[in-house]
Scaffold this motif. Sequence first.
Motif, PDB file in Angstrom:
ATOM      1  N   ARG A 139       3.303   4.077  -0.957  1.00  0.00           N
ATOM      2  CA  ARG A 139       4.397   4.179  -1.946  1.00  0.00           C
ATOM      3  C   ARG A 139       4.839   2.814  -2.456  1.00  0.00           C
ATOM      4  NH1 ARG A 139       8.085   7.396   1.651  1.00  0.00           N
ATOM      5  NH2 ARG A 139       6.245   7.344   2.959  1.00  0.00           N
ATOM      6  N   ARG A 156      -3.808  10.304  -3.021  1.00  0.00           N
ATOM      7  CA  ARG A 156      -3.661  10.520  -4.471  1.00  0.00           C
ATOM      8  C   ARG A 156      -4.976  10.190  -5.149  1.00  0.00           C
ATOM      9  NH1 ARG A 156       0.493   6.339  -5.520  1.00  0.00           N
ATOM     10  NH2 ARG A 156       0.304   5.822  -3.329  1.00  0.00           N
ATOM     11  N   TYR A 183       5.744  12.522  -4.442  1.00  0.00           N
ATOM     12  CA  TYR A 183       6.412  12.450  -3.137  1.00  0.00           C
ATOM     13  C   TYR A 183       7.539  13.471  -3.078  1.00  0.00           C
ATOM     14  CZ  TYR A 183       3.977   8.012  -2.417  1.00  0.00           C
ATOM     15  OH  TYR A 183       3.012   7.047  -2.256  1.00  0.00           O
ATOM     16  N   LYS A 184       7.801  14.002  -1.877  1.00  0.00           N
ATOM     17  CA  LYS A 184       8.893  14.953  -1.675  1.00  0.00           C
ATOM     18  C   LYS A 184       9.732  14.488  -0.486  1.00  0.00           C
ATOM     19  CE  LYS A 184       5.767  18.617  -3.086  1.00  0.00           C
ATOM     20  NZ  LYS A 184       4.893  19.697  -2.639  1.00  0.00           N
ATOM     21  N   TYR A 234      -8.110  11.051  10.935  1.00  0.00           N
ATOM     22  CA  TYR A 234      -6.899  10.928  10.119  1.00  0.00           C
ATOM     23  C   TYR A 234      -7.175  10.578   8.648  1.00  0.00           C
ATOM     24  CZ  TYR A 234      -2.523   9.072   8.333  1.00  0.00           C
ATOM     25  OH  TYR A 234      -1.447   8.818   7.544  1.00  0.00           O
ATOM     26  N   ARG A 256      -7.462   8.152  14.692  1.00  0.00           N
ATOM     27  CA  ARG A 256      -6.915   7.346  13.597  1.00  0.00           C
ATOM     28  C   ARG A 256      -8.015   6.826  12.660  1.00  0.00           C
ATOM     29  NH1 ARG A 256      -2.814   7.760  12.421  1.00  0.00           N
ATOM     30  NH2 ARG A 256      -1.330   6.539  13.564  1.00  0.00           N
ATOM     31  N   TYR A 282      13.196   5.901  -0.165  1.00  0.00           N
ATOM     32  CA  TYR A 282      13.642   7.299  -0.239  1.00  0.00           C
ATOM     33  C   TYR A 282      15.042   7.367  -0.853  1.00  0.00           C
ATOM     34  CZ  TYR A 282      10.041   9.647   2.671  1.00  0.00           C
ATOM     35  OH  TYR A 282       8.877  10.201   3.158  1.00  0.00           O
ATOM     36  N   ASN A 305       3.786  11.141  16.831  1.00  0.00           N
ATOM     37  CA  ASN A 305       3.026  10.510  15.745  1.00  0.00           C
ATOM     38  C   ASN A 305       2.141  11.522  15.030  1.00  0.00           C
ATOM     39  OD1 ASN A 305       0.151   8.824  15.235  1.00  0.00           O
ATOM     40  ND2 ASN A 305       1.980   7.869  14.406  1.00  0.00           N
ATOM     41  N   TYR A 341       0.849  -1.187   0.000  1.00  0.00           N
ATOM     42  CA  TYR A 341       0.000   0.000   0.000  1.00  0.00           C
ATOM     43  C   TYR A 341       0.884   1.235   0.000  1.00  0.00           C
ATOM     44  CZ  TYR A 341       0.798   0.796   5.026  1.00  0.00           C
ATOM     45  OH  TYR A 341       1.372   1.046   6.255  1.00  0.00           O
ATOM     46  N   GLU A 355       4.329   6.043  16.807  1.00  0.00           N
ATOM     47  CA  GLU A 355       3.354   4.956  17.016  1.00  0.00           C
ATOM     48  C   GLU A 355       3.937   3.878  17.942  1.00  0.00           C
ATOM     49  OE1 GLU A 355       0.403   4.836  14.663  1.00  0.00           O
ATOM     50  OE2 GLU A 355      -0.435   3.284  15.945  1.00  0.00           O
ATOM     51  N   ARG A 384      -5.235  12.657   5.445  1.00  0.00           N
ATOM     52  CA  ARG A 384      -4.256  12.143   4.481  1.00  0.00           C
ATOM     53  C   ARG A 384      -4.511  12.794   3.131  1.00  0.00           C
ATOM     54  NH1 ARG A 384      -2.105   6.712   5.506  1.00  0.00           N
ATOM     55  NH2 ARG A 384      -2.035   6.311   3.284  1.00  0.00           N
ATOM     56  N   LEU A 393       3.733  15.156   7.018  1.00  0.00           N
ATOM     57  CA  LEU A 393       3.627  14.430   5.737  1.00  0.00           C
ATOM     58  C   LEU A 393       2.432  14.934   4.938  1.00  0.00           C
ATOM     59  CD1 LEU A 393       4.375  10.676   6.556  1.00  0.00           C
ATOM     60  CD2 LEU A 393       5.883  12.359   5.484  1.00  0.00           C
ATOM     61  N   ARG A 450       2.003  17.640   0.356  1.00  0.00           N
ATOM     62  CA  ARG A 450       1.282  17.732  -0.924  1.00  0.00           C
ATOM     63  C   ARG A 450       0.266  18.863  -0.869  1.00  0.00           C
ATOM     64  NH1 ARG A 450      -0.031  11.463  -1.241  1.00  0.00           N
ATOM     65  NH2 ARG A 450       1.941  10.744  -2.090  1.00  0.00           N
ATOM     66  N   ASP A 461       2.743  12.820  11.216  1.00  0.00           N
ATOM     67  CA  ASP A 461       1.705  12.590  10.198  1.00  0.00           C
ATOM     68  C   ASP A 461       1.258  13.916   9.574  1.00  0.00           C
ATOM     69  OD1 ASP A 461       1.484   9.818  10.133  1.00  0.00           O
ATOM     70  OD2 ASP A 461      -0.094   9.724  11.640  1.00  0.00           O
ATOM     71  N   ASN A 484       6.738   9.188  12.129  1.00  0.00           N
ATOM     72  CA  ASN A 484       5.353   8.773  12.455  1.00  0.00           C
ATOM     73  C   ASN A 484       5.343   7.356  13.031  1.00  0.00           C
ATOM     74  OD1 ASN A 484       6.068   7.829   9.877  1.00  0.00           O
ATOM     75  ND2 ASN A 484       4.032   8.084   8.995  1.00  0.00           N
ATOM     76  N   TYR A 485       6.164   6.468  12.473  1.00  0.00           N
ATOM     77  CA  TYR A 485       6.216   5.094  12.989  1.00  0.00           C
ATOM     78  C   TYR A 485       6.920   5.056  14.356  1.00  0.00           C
ATOM     79  CZ  TYR A 485       5.068   3.700   8.165  1.00  0.00           C
ATOM     80  OH  TYR A 485       4.461   3.546   6.928  1.00  0.00           O
TER      81      TYR A 485
END
Length: 264
Positions: A35, A106, A188-189, A99, A95, A245, A170, A33, A207, A103, A177, A181, A174, A203-204
């Motif tokens: 990227r 796309r 992606y940047k 959330y 979440r 990345y 977290n 899922y 979490e 997000r 990120l 955009r 998030d 973010n991870y």
Amino acid sequence: MTAAQWHALLLVAYAVASVATLTTLMFFTDAAYGRHDSVEKAWWWGPGVPTRAAWIVMEAPSSLGFAAIYFIGENALQPVPLLLFAMWQAHYFQRSFVYPWKRRVRRGNTTPLLIPVLAFTTNLGISCLNATILSWPEISAFVPDYTLDWLADPRFIAGATLFAAGYYINRKADAMLAALRRPGERGYKIPRGWLYERISCPNYLGELIVWLGWAVATWSMAGAVFVAWTAANLLPRSLANHRWYQATFPDYPPQRRAVIPGLL
Ligand code: NDP
């Protein structure tokens, strides 16, 4: 079987599933899922479903399912279980229902059906483990007494502090990120600033700290198994994101690590 026996069985099942998941995601495939949705996908990933709806459906058991199981318990209206319930919901209500709308999805982006199906099921099991320890007297042998004295216990204080720190990291990571955009942008940047200068996936990291804090604050095997389960999913994912990345941006800052500053 009694409720306590079911609880013990579920704990063992999640411990085994954590090892299996870690092995699979480290050595055999990336979770397809976001990227990584263009990785070579076998048929068993299933058809794509809309990403935002998938997030809401797969996270809802952790909020609504948890609440339903919690309020069946006889101790549900006791103050300390209620406080722990509120901590859990502070994370999972956000979440599940806030959330997904933050997000920057796309346009037309889909998620393979297997992801929400697996996440829905495993979130329900994790919620069952963690809600019952709070309010079900049948499960109370697995945890300390959640009386008012527990609020002064160093394990609760340390755990709640970790939980709050992880929550902040977290949420902020998030949000950074999501801000990358502009509306309508798809690409992606390189994230810049704050913890992103040290690691690719704050973010991870946040979490993981949240659920480590939960495990300490509840002093429970259910919490410990949940940290193991989260790490089994997010450590391989952070390594995969980090490699992605580095492969995608030739100017990716070389000093960054994947998820633990200076270490990993
Ligand atoms: P990602 O970092 O992969 O993506 C988060 C969002 O930011 C997506 O909308 C993504 O877009 C976008 N994004 C990511 N990187 C960039 C970039 N460099 N440039 C532009 N946009 C970017 O996180 P996840 O989707 O894996 O996870 C989201 C949240 O859910 C996290 O807080 C995570 O901790 C949590 N989570 C928890 C798990 C658990 O086991 N408890 C498991 C999985 C997630 P796109 O979708 O297009 O890639």
